[in-house]
Write a protein that holds these residues in place. Structure first.
Motif, PDB file in Angstrom:
ATOM      1  N   LEU A  17       1.085  -1.504  -0.274  1.00  0.00           N
ATOM      2  CA  LEU A  17       0.195   0.640   0.437  1.00  0.00           C
ATOM      3  C   LEU A  17       0.912   1.088   0.089  1.00  0.00           C
ATOM      4  O   LEU A  17       1.073   1.864   1.054  1.00  0.00           O
ATOM      5  CB  LEU A  17      -0.538  -0.081   1.296  1.00  0.00           C
ATOM      6  N   LEU A  49      -1.774  -1.331  -4.206  1.00  0.00           N
ATOM      7  CA  LEU A  49      -3.030  -0.436  -3.622  1.00  0.00           C
ATOM      8  C   LEU A  49      -2.436   1.040  -3.746  1.00  0.00           C
ATOM      9  O   LEU A  49      -1.248   0.600  -2.941  1.00  0.00           O
ATOM     10  CB  LEU A  49      -3.582  -1.205  -2.548  1.00  0.00           C
ATOM     11  N   VAL A  51      -3.529   4.976  -2.821  1.00  0.00           N
ATOM     12  CA  VAL A  51      -4.169   5.654  -1.930  1.00  0.00           C
ATOM     13  C   VAL A  51      -4.290   6.979  -2.739  1.00  0.00           C
ATOM     14  O   VAL A  51      -3.173   6.847  -2.757  1.00  0.00           O
ATOM     15  CB  VAL A  51      -4.410   5.029  -0.779  1.00  0.00           C
ATOM     16  N   ASP A 147      -5.250   3.828   6.467  1.00  0.00           N
ATOM     17  CA  ASP A 147      -5.299   4.135   4.865  1.00  0.00           C
ATOM     18  C   ASP A 147      -3.715   2.052   5.284  1.00  0.00           C
ATOM     19  O   ASP A 147      -4.402   0.841   3.508  1.00  0.00           O
ATOM     20  CB  ASP A 147      -3.751   4.855   4.536  1.00  0.00           C
ATOM     21  N   CYS A 151      -6.007  -2.895   4.537  1.00  0.00           N
ATOM     22  CA  CYS A 151      -6.102  -4.263   3.299  1.00  0.00           C
ATOM     23  C   CYS A 151      -5.530  -5.315   4.032  1.00  0.00           C
ATOM     24  O   CYS A 151      -5.160  -5.635   2.547  1.00  0.00           O
ATOM     25  CB  CYS A 151      -5.786  -2.921   1.698  1.00  0.00           C
ATOM     26  N   ASN A 315     -12.504   2.869  -6.685  1.00  0.00           N
ATOM     27  CA  ASN A 315     -12.907   2.334  -5.200  1.00  0.00           C
ATOM     28  C   ASN A 315     -14.317   1.423  -4.945  1.00  0.00           C
ATOM     29  O   ASN A 315     -14.083   0.803  -3.938  1.00  0.00           O
ATOM     30  CB  ASN A 315     -14.110   4.268  -4.487  1.00  0.00           C
ATOM     31  N   ALA A 318     -11.488  -1.138  -3.691  1.00  0.00           N
ATOM     32  CA  ALA A 318     -11.495  -0.710  -1.848  1.00  0.00           C
ATOM     33  C   ALA A 318     -12.844  -0.879  -1.034  1.00  0.00           C
ATOM     34  O   ALA A 318     -12.004  -1.477  -0.195  1.00  0.00           O
ATOM     35  CB  ALA A 318     -10.669   0.278  -2.162  1.00  0.00           C
TER      36      ALA A 318
END
Length: 336
Positions: A17, A49, A51, A147, A151, A315, A318
């Motif tokens: 991430l 991922l 963000v 954040d 995940c 989105n 996620a």
């Protein structure tokens, strides 16, 4: 701690991430510092991922300036650099409610003193140029922990200076697991990269907010103009000596990165050519290296709907992850 080389031995078992705040266009420092490595990780088969933490922009300003536009432009830079949205999840912080619900239980696991000591918070306060800061500023590192942990990322790309911040995320994961007697969250490890430190045109750290950066999407003429104004020194003989000649050495390093050469070799080639020859060399190297990326970026910029569809899809993906994690968290907390 891991490096890309250690991750490459078993890339399929890792989830990474990372992301960028939507406060302006990405620049050459971002490209050589992070974007290149993200594309490499994706190519290895690591689950990635990305963000776009739009809520976090509010920590150091009253109003986020054009967040949706900046988010789309981040996607544009990601795609131009080689990120594949079919293999990476690109999403905005504000569009994932379940992620943000994790902030409350996570805040209960840290003290005010711990938040105040966090290097990220201290640095942001120092650069905010405000007489006071919002309460949201102190939640900044916990928001980042949410954040990372929503995940269950096990690796987070950081520089050496960001290790203390990641340690707070590890602390939150560990305390949550201990408090509720089950291992819900992994303790994410640092993915260290030898990211080159490129200075801005004024000799300070290259930064979106300081107006000293060369954007990825700059034209060849804009690049030349910005580099002509770059700070150097009075010694005509060009050498690569980051400690004694940081501004000159940063320009040499930028040319070397673009040409995939050793900076010492670039400096020796310029020799007594002085600052003018140095800036010409850097300008040519940057414009040649980024010509394909800029062409892709210009083509992609013509279809803003495509960028929005990528964000909508990211989105959705996620949210599915965050909903699953929040359900697990509520269950172990006895809130179902």
């Amino acid at each position: 701690m891991h490096t890309i080389d250690t991750v490459s031995r078993d890339p399929g078992r890792h989830r990474v991430l990372t992301g960028d705040r939507p406060t302006g266009p990405l620049h050459l420092g971002h490209y050589f510092g992070t974007l290149q490595n993200r594309v490499r990780l994706q190519s290895l088969g690591v689950e990635l991922l990305l963000v776009v933490p739009d809520y976090q922009v509010l920590t150091d300003r009253d109003v986020a300036d054009r967040p949706a536009e900046h988010a789309e432009n981040l996607v544009l830079d990601y795609l131009a650099a080689g990120v594949d949205p079919d293999r990476a999840v690109v999403f905005t912080h504000s569009a994932v409610p379940a992620l943000n619900q994790l902030l409350l239980p996570f805040l209960s696991l840290v003290s005010v003193a711990e938040l105040g000591r966090n290097p990220t918070v201290k640095d942001e306060i120092a650069h905010s140029r405000r007489s006071g800061v919002s309460g949201l500023m102190f939640t900044y590192p916990v928001h980042q922990a949410a954040d990372i942990l929503f995940c269950k990322a096990d690796l987070v790309p950081v520089g050496q200076d960001q290790l203390p911040h990641l340690e707070l995320t590890r602390t939150i994961a560990r305390r949550f697991n201990e408090r509720y007697g089950t291992r819900v969250f992994p303790e994410p490890e640092a993915l260290l990269s030898a990211a080159p430190l490129l200075l801005g045109t004024d000799g300070d750290k290259m930064s979106k907010s300081r107006g000293n950066a060369i954007p990825l999407g700059a034209t060849a003429d804009e690049t030349a103009r910005l580099l002509r104004g770059a700070k150097t020194d009075t010694d005509r003989h060009i050498t690569y000596d980051p400690d004694r000649r940081p501004e000159v050495s940063s320009l040499v390093l930028l040319a070397a990165l673009c040409q995939d050469r050793a900076p010492e070799e670039v400096a020796e080639e310029i020799g007594h050519g002085g600052a003018a020859r140095l800036k010409q060399t850097v300008t040519e190297a940057v414009n040649e290296h980024f010509r394909p990326l800029r062409a892709r970026r210009a083509e992609l910029a013509g279809d803003r709907g495509h960028l929005r569809r990528i964000l909508r899809d990211g989105n959705e993906r996620a949210n599915a992850i965050a909903d699953t994690t929040l359900a697990e968290v509520r269950a172990v907390m006895g809130m179902v």
